[in-house]
Design a protein around this motif. Structure first.
Motif, mmCIF file in Angstrom:
data_model
loop_
_atom_site.group_PDB
_atom_site.id
_atom_site.type_symbol
_atom_site.label_atom_id
_atom_site.label_comp_id
_atom_site.label_asym_id
_atom_site.label_seq_id
_atom_site.Cartn_x
_atom_site.Cartn_y
_atom_site.Cartn_z
ATOM 1 N N VAL A 137 20.251 -61.366 51.974
ATOM 2 C CA VAL A 137 19.240 -60.896 51.021
ATOM 3 C C VAL A 137 19.905 -60.438 49.732
ATOM 4 C CG1 VAL A 137 17.531 -59.085 50.585
ATOM 5 C CG2 VAL A 137 17.531 -60.310 52.759
ATOM 6 N N ARG A 138 20.990 -59.714 49.858
ATOM 7 C CA ARG A 138 21.716 -59.252 48.665
ATOM 8 C C ARG A 138 22.175 -60.439 47.823
ATOM 9 N NH1 ARG A 138 27.675 -56.425 48.770
ATOM 10 N NH2 ARG A 138 27.918 -56.200 46.506
ATOM 11 N N THR A 139 22.709 -61.462 48.480
ATOM 12 C CA THR A 139 23.134 -62.662 47.760
ATOM 13 C C THR A 139 21.945 -63.368 47.122
ATOM 14 O OG1 THR A 139 25.018 -62.955 49.248
ATOM 15 C CG2 THR A 139 24.309 -64.878 47.988
ATOM 16 N N GLY A 140 20.836 -63.444 47.851
ATOM 17 C CA GLY A 140 19.660 -64.140 47.342
ATOM 18 C C GLY A 140 19.093 -63.514 46.084
ATOM 19 N N ILE A 141 18.993 -62.186 46.047
ATOM 20 C CA ILE A 141 18.434 -61.554 44.852
ATOM 21 C C ILE A 141 19.414 -61.632 43.686
ATOM 22 C CG2 ILE A 141 16.858 -60.060 46.130
ATOM 23 C CD1 ILE A 141 18.760 -57.784 45.904
ATOM 24 N N ALA A 142 20.712 -61.630 43.990
ATOM 25 C CA ALA A 142 21.692 -61.798 42.914
ATOM 26 C C ALA A 142 21.596 -63.193 42.305
ATOM 27 C CB ALA A 142 23.104 -61.543 43.442
ATOM 28 N N ARG A 143 21.495 -64.228 43.155
ATOM 29 C CA ARG A 143 21.393 -65.586 42.629
ATOM 30 C C ARG A 143 20.098 -65.768 41.839
ATOM 31 N NH1 ARG A 143 25.494 -64.695 43.921
ATOM 32 N NH2 ARG A 143 26.935 -65.732 45.356
ATOM 33 N N ALA A 144 19.024 -65.134 42.299
ATOM 34 C CA ALA A 144 17.760 -65.235 41.569
ATOM 35 C C ALA A 144 17.913 -64.686 40.159
ATOM 36 C CB ALA A 144 16.665 -64.483 42.324
ATOM 37 N N ASP B 78 8.135 -62.490 40.839
ATOM 38 C CA ASP B 78 6.956 -63.371 40.837
ATOM 39 C C ASP B 78 7.333 -64.847 40.849
ATOM 40 O OD1 ASP B 78 5.319 -61.190 40.857
ATOM 41 O OD2 ASP B 78 4.826 -61.262 38.725
ATOM 42 N N ASP B 79 8.444 -65.176 40.211
ATOM 43 C CA ASP B 79 8.901 -66.566 40.210
ATOM 44 C C ASP B 79 9.279 -67.018 41.619
ATOM 45 O OD1 ASP B 79 8.681 -66.808 37.392
ATOM 46 O OD2 ASP B 79 10.618 -65.806 37.147
ATOM 47 N N LEU B 80 9.993 -66.149 42.349
ATOM 48 C CA LEU B 80 10.376 -66.486 43.714
ATOM 49 C C LEU B 80 9.155 -66.651 44.608
ATOM 50 C CD1 LEU B 80 13.471 -64.198 44.464
ATOM 51 C CD2 LEU B 80 13.425 -66.693 44.319
ATOM 52 N N ILE B 81 8.187 -65.724 44.456
ATOM 53 C CA ILE B 81 6.971 -65.800 45.262
ATOM 54 C C ILE B 81 6.224 -67.109 44.974
ATOM 55 C CG2 ILE B 81 4.718 -64.744 45.649
ATOM 56 C CD1 ILE B 81 6.074 -62.017 45.080
ATOM 57 N N ALA B 82 6.088 -67.442 43.692
ATOM 58 C CA ALA B 82 5.383 -68.668 43.316
ATOM 59 C C ALA B 82 6.104 -69.904 43.830
ATOM 60 C CB ALA B 82 5.229 -68.728 41.798
ATOM 61 N N MET B 83 7.430 -69.918 43.748
ATOM 62 C CA MET B 83 8.197 -71.054 44.246
ATOM 63 C C MET B 83 8.029 -71.209 45.750
ATOM 64 S SD MET B 83 11.670 -70.528 41.983
ATOM 65 C CE MET B 83 12.644 -71.602 43.013
ATOM 66 N N LEU C 199 15.394 -65.537 37.265
ATOM 67 C CA LEU C 199 14.130 -65.499 37.988
ATOM 68 C C LEU C 199 13.675 -64.061 38.219
ATOM 69 C CD1 LEU C 199 14.794 -68.232 40.706
ATOM 70 C CD2 LEU C 199 13.560 -68.493 38.546
ATOM 71 N N ASP C 200 12.381 -63.825 38.081
ATOM 72 C CA ASP C 200 11.748 -62.561 38.430
ATOM 73 C C ASP C 200 11.180 -62.669 39.849
ATOM 74 O OD1 ASP C 200 12.167 -61.168 36.009
ATOM 75 O OD2 ASP C 200 10.504 -62.260 35.066
ATOM 76 N N LEU D 24 22.373 -55.781 35.372
ATOM 77 C CA LEU D 24 23.003 -55.352 34.119
ATOM 78 C C LEU D 24 23.098 -56.514 33.134
ATOM 79 C CD1 LEU D 24 24.758 -53.515 32.274
ATOM 80 C CD2 LEU D 24 26.725 -54.175 33.694
ATOM 81 N N VAL D 25 23.576 -57.669 33.600
ATOM 82 C CA VAL D 25 23.690 -58.830 32.709
ATOM 83 C C VAL D 25 22.302 -59.297 32.281
ATOM 84 C CG1 VAL D 25 24.546 -61.192 32.493
ATOM 85 C CG2 VAL D 25 25.870 -59.507 33.783
ATOM 86 N N HIS D 26 21.359 -59.319 33.216
ATOM 87 C CA HIS D 26 19.994 -59.752 32.902
ATOM 88 C C HIS D 26 19.365 -58.854 31.841
ATOM 89 C CE1 HIS D 26 16.060 -61.538 33.672
ATOM 90 N NE2 HIS D 26 15.552 -60.318 33.737
#
Length: 338
Positions: free
Chosen positions: A158-165, A173-178, A170-171, A212-214
């Protein structure tokens, strides 16, 4: 490779690749990438480009040098100061997250305590994700993955997934829509968890490194901030460009779009930080990502001559690398050196 040595070469011994790189880097609003393996002199050329910019009148406080770690930044600092031949304030030398923190400190909004959000360490972020999953995370996920929700491996995924998003801009909402569009309920669950995770972090006044980068990319969308950054910066020089993730490269492309030169070096066969999301197309997509209107074509200069490794060693390494998947290189590599 990461932690690259600086190949010491007198000015008169520069090869044609290094000369071509320096000529391209001296152009206004340049975007130039040196591509080569260890020992080809690309890091030396990058250092020389910083020195050349300083000698051409760019104030050192207007130059930024980015690399993969603090020790690597210290090595570059020592080499640049030695080549300048005088003691003075060095350019800002740091990592991309360190530079983002500096930009947030200079331009970012302040919290109630007058400061910017604190950045979580890796272990702190891991614990944050795990506590959220254990506290209220199970209902967010489809039934088939719920037995795994409390495991350490699921926390890391999960930690990796939200970092890649975030690295892909991606926000939640983007993940949910996808997920809904493609019939992947796991993505829907990840998006819902991501939304809750960001709410908790905002409430605590902290960011993780991807956030931070985002947030810094969003900060540069402010016209006043962008104008001030463009006026202050005279160049961003990046060692180990192939180690950057997609969001970090996007940040550099935004800065280049403001008219700031971006001068970089990369070994396309090395990605030490692939596990952190290093973009496999960092080198291949350099020409199109840095083709900003009014800035001219991005230039990629291949470095092929090894200045420090014996031919026998090079042959052995080449035989090993021949078994690896081929790296995709830019289709348009710019003018041939020399």
């Amino acid at each position: 490779m990461a932690g690259a040595c600086i190949v010491s070469m007198p000015q008169q011994q520069m090869d044609r690749c290094q000369r071509a790189f320096l000529e391209a880097a001296a152009q206004p609003r340049a975007a130039v990438l040196a591509v080569g393996g260890p020992g080809t002199g690309k890091s030396t050329a990058l250092v020389r480009s910083v020195v050349a910019a300083a000698e051409a009148g760019a104030g050192l406080d207007g130059l930024v040098v980015l690399t993969w770690s603090r020790p690597a930044a210290h090595r570059l600092r020592a080499e640049i100061i030695a080549r300048l031949g005088r003691t003075q304030r060095a350019p800002a030398m740091t990592t991309v997250p360190g530079w983002c923190l500096a930009l947030q400190s200079a331009y970012g909004p302040r919290g109630g305590d007058g400061g910017i959000p604190r950045v979580l360490t890796g272990p702190e972020q891991q614990m944050q994700v795990r506590e959220l999953l254990e506290g209220e995370g199970e209902w967010l996920w489809p039934a088939e993955v719920r037995p795994a929700v409390r495991t350490r491996a699921f926390t890391q995924e999960v930690r990796t997934g939200i970092a890649r998003a975030r690295q892909h801009g991606l926000d939640p909402d983007d993940l949910i829509a996808m997920g809904e569009r493609t019939g992947r309920p796991q993505w829907v669950g990840l998006g819902r968890f991501f939304e809750r995770y960001l709410d908790v972090l905002d409430g605590q006044g902290v960011w993780d490194y991807a956030e931070l980068v985002h947030r810094t990319r969003l900060l540069l969308l402010d016209e006043q901030v962008a104008a001030d950054v463009a006026a202050r910066l005279r160049g961003v020089h990046v060692d180990e460009f192939a180690e950057l993730d997609r969001s970090q490269i996007g940040l550099l492309a935004q800065v280049h779009g403001l008219g700031v030169p971006v001068i970089a070096a990369a070994d396309p066969a090395t990605r030490v930080f692939a596990f952190r999301g290093a973009d496999p197309r960092a080198v291949a997509d350099f020409p199109c990502r840095f083709a900003a209107p009014g800035t001219g074509a991005a230039v990629v200069v291949p470095f092929g001559t090894n200045h420090r490794t014996a031919p026998g060693v090079l042959a052995a390494v080449g035989a090993v690398l021949a078994h690896n998947p081929a790296e995709v290189l830019p289709s348009a590599a710019g003018p041939a050196p020399g």
